[in-house]
Design a protein around this motif. Structure first.
Motif, mmCIF file in Angstrom:
data_model
loop_
_atom_site.group_PDB
_atom_site.id
_atom_site.type_symbol
_atom_site.label_atom_id
_atom_site.label_comp_id
_atom_site.label_asym_id
_atom_site.label_seq_id
_atom_site.Cartn_x
_atom_site.Cartn_y
_atom_site.Cartn_z
ATOM 1 N N ARG A 90 48.369 34.552 34.115
ATOM 2 C CA ARG A 90 47.387 33.512 33.798
ATOM 3 C C ARG A 90 45.943 33.829 34.156
ATOM 4 N N VAL A 91 45.697 34.975 34.817
ATOM 5 C CA VAL A 91 44.363 35.250 35.345
ATOM 6 C C VAL A 91 43.855 36.615 34.882
ATOM 7 N N GLY A 92 42.561 36.686 34.585
ATOM 8 C CA GLY A 92 41.886 37.957 34.328
ATOM 9 C C GLY A 92 40.754 38.132 35.328
ATOM 10 N N PHE A 93 40.413 39.394 35.624
ATOM 11 C CA PHE A 93 39.347 39.678 36.586
ATOM 12 C C PHE A 93 38.352 40.676 36.009
ATOM 13 N N VAL A 94 37.064 40.445 36.275
ATOM 14 C CA VAL A 94 36.018 41.436 36.012
ATOM 15 C C VAL A 94 35.184 41.530 37.291
ATOM 16 N N PHE A 95 35.098 42.753 37.833
ATOM 17 C CA PHE A 95 34.396 42.959 39.096
ATOM 18 C C PHE A 95 33.111 43.746 38.889
ATOM 19 N N GLN A 96 32.241 43.687 39.886
ATOM 20 C CA GLN A 96 30.985 44.439 39.852
ATOM 21 C C GLN A 96 31.240 45.937 39.736
ATOM 22 N N SER A 97 32.289 46.424 40.419
ATOM 23 C CA SER A 97 32.530 47.873 40.467
ATOM 24 C C SER A 97 33.607 48.342 39.485
ATOM 25 N N PHE A 98 33.876 47.539 38.458
ATOM 26 C CA PHE A 98 34.730 47.888 37.304
ATOM 27 C C PHE A 98 36.230 47.948 37.636
ATOM 28 N N HIS A 99 36.613 48.663 38.710
ATOM 29 C CA HIS A 99 38.020 48.744 39.139
ATOM 30 C C HIS A 99 38.943 49.308 38.061
ATOM 31 N N LEU A 100 38.461 50.281 37.309
ATOM 32 C CA LEU A 100 39.333 50.962 36.349
ATOM 33 C C LEU A 100 40.162 52.028 37.073
ATOM 34 N N VAL A 101 41.304 52.372 36.489
ATOM 35 C CA VAL A 101 42.144 53.443 37.062
ATOM 36 C C VAL A 101 41.609 54.780 36.555
ATOM 37 N N PRO A 102 41.088 55.647 37.441
ATOM 38 C CA PRO A 102 40.409 56.876 37.001
ATOM 39 C C PRO A 102 41.287 57.810 36.182
ATOM 40 N N ALA A 103 42.597 57.831 36.465
ATOM 41 C CA ALA A 103 43.499 58.778 35.807
ATOM 42 C C ALA A 103 43.981 58.282 34.442
ATOM 43 N N LEU A 104 43.575 57.078 34.053
ATOM 44 C CA LEU A 104 43.996 56.527 32.768
ATOM 45 C C LEU A 104 42.811 56.468 31.808
ATOM 46 N N THR A 105 43.096 56.682 30.527
ATOM 47 C CA THR A 105 42.051 56.547 29.502
ATOM 48 C C THR A 105 41.670 55.073 29.350
ATOM 49 N N ALA A 106 40.603 54.821 28.582
ATOM 50 C CA ALA A 106 40.192 53.443 28.313
ATOM 51 C C ALA A 106 41.357 52.650 27.714
ATOM 52 N N LEU A 107 42.039 53.246 26.745
ATOM 53 C CA LEU A 107 43.159 52.562 26.102
ATOM 54 C C LEU A 107 44.279 52.286 27.105
ATOM 55 N N GLU A 108 44.606 53.283 27.925
ATOM 56 C CA GLU A 108 45.690 53.111 28.900
ATOM 57 C C GLU A 108 45.336 52.056 29.949
#
Length: 225
Positions: free
Chosen positions: A89-107
């Motif tokens: 039920r929840v989505g998050f957007v943070f100041q520091s992005f918090h993407l997984v470095p080892a995954l592509t944008a799609l992943e």
């Protein structure tokens, strides 16, 4: 007819220990947000904004009071229960992005869908990236993307599960003025189109003024802005 309340805080208090005794970070907060609404929480550094967001999202537990998210009382759930509710039920957007470095944008965008057991993760994630203007960057890793592009990936990931509530904590804080304005446009556009409730925590009053309502956090208390 009254709109559905998707997020509610009731007499919310958060205290922590300090050498001088208990320190109250969130002080007796009552707060309601309806479906599809956009609400900003503004205030100086140390006012308690991020702590309040963590309580509202079930990332932290209150000392007293309760939080109802999508009709469920977070204080009645254990850590696993809160995690399941957030995933659904929840989505998050943070100041520091918090993407997984080892995954592509799609992943990165596929990840919450895969965790939810969705068999259509790939096409849904591709459509989400196209909506944020990154159709041509799906195979790029975070290190190959600009700050603005990384935040767009984070926004696509946040919206891809069609959450009831999206929490955005200083979403433009690490971006230059022009890129930050574009990211804000994107957030409010998706909020309007998807009818996802947006709760925005920021020190930027210009950004906050774009929300339907603004609250000010002062010394742990929340007052209408």
């Amino acid at each position: 007819m009254t709109k559905d309340i998707v997020l509610e805080a009731r007499k919310l208090v958060k205290q922590v220990s300090s050498p001088e005794g208990p320190l109250t970070i969130v002080d007796d907060v009552d707060f309601q947000v309806t479906a599809g609404e956009s609400v900003a929480i503004v205030g100086a550094s140390g006012a308690g904004k991020s702590t309040l967001l963590a309580l509202l999202a079930g990332l932290d537990t209150p000392t007293r009071g309760s939080v109802l998210l999508a009709g469920e009382d977070l204080t009645h759930l254990d850590e696993d229960g809160r995690a399941r509710l957030r995933a659904a039920r929840v989505g998050f957007v943070f100041q520091s992005f918090h993407l997984v470095p080892a995954l592509t944008a799609l992943e990165n965008v596929m990840l919450p869908l895969e965790l939810a057991g969705r068999s259509d993760a790939r096409p849904v994630a591709l459509a989400a990236l196209e909506r944020v203007g990154l159709k041509g960057r799906t195979g790029h890793y975070p290190r190959q993307l600009s700050g603005g592009e990384q935040q767009r990936v984070a926004i696509a990931r946040a919206f891809v599960t069609e959450p009831a509530v999206l929490f955005a904590d200083e979403p433009t804080g690490n971006l230059d003025t022009v890129t930050g304005a574009r990211i804000a446009d994107l957030l409010f556009d998706l909020n309007a189109r998807s009818h996802t409730t947006l709760v925005l925590v920021t020190h930027d009053r210009t950004l906050a003024a774009r929300c339907a309502r603004m609250w000010v956090m002062e010394a742990g208390r929340l007052v209408p802005g």
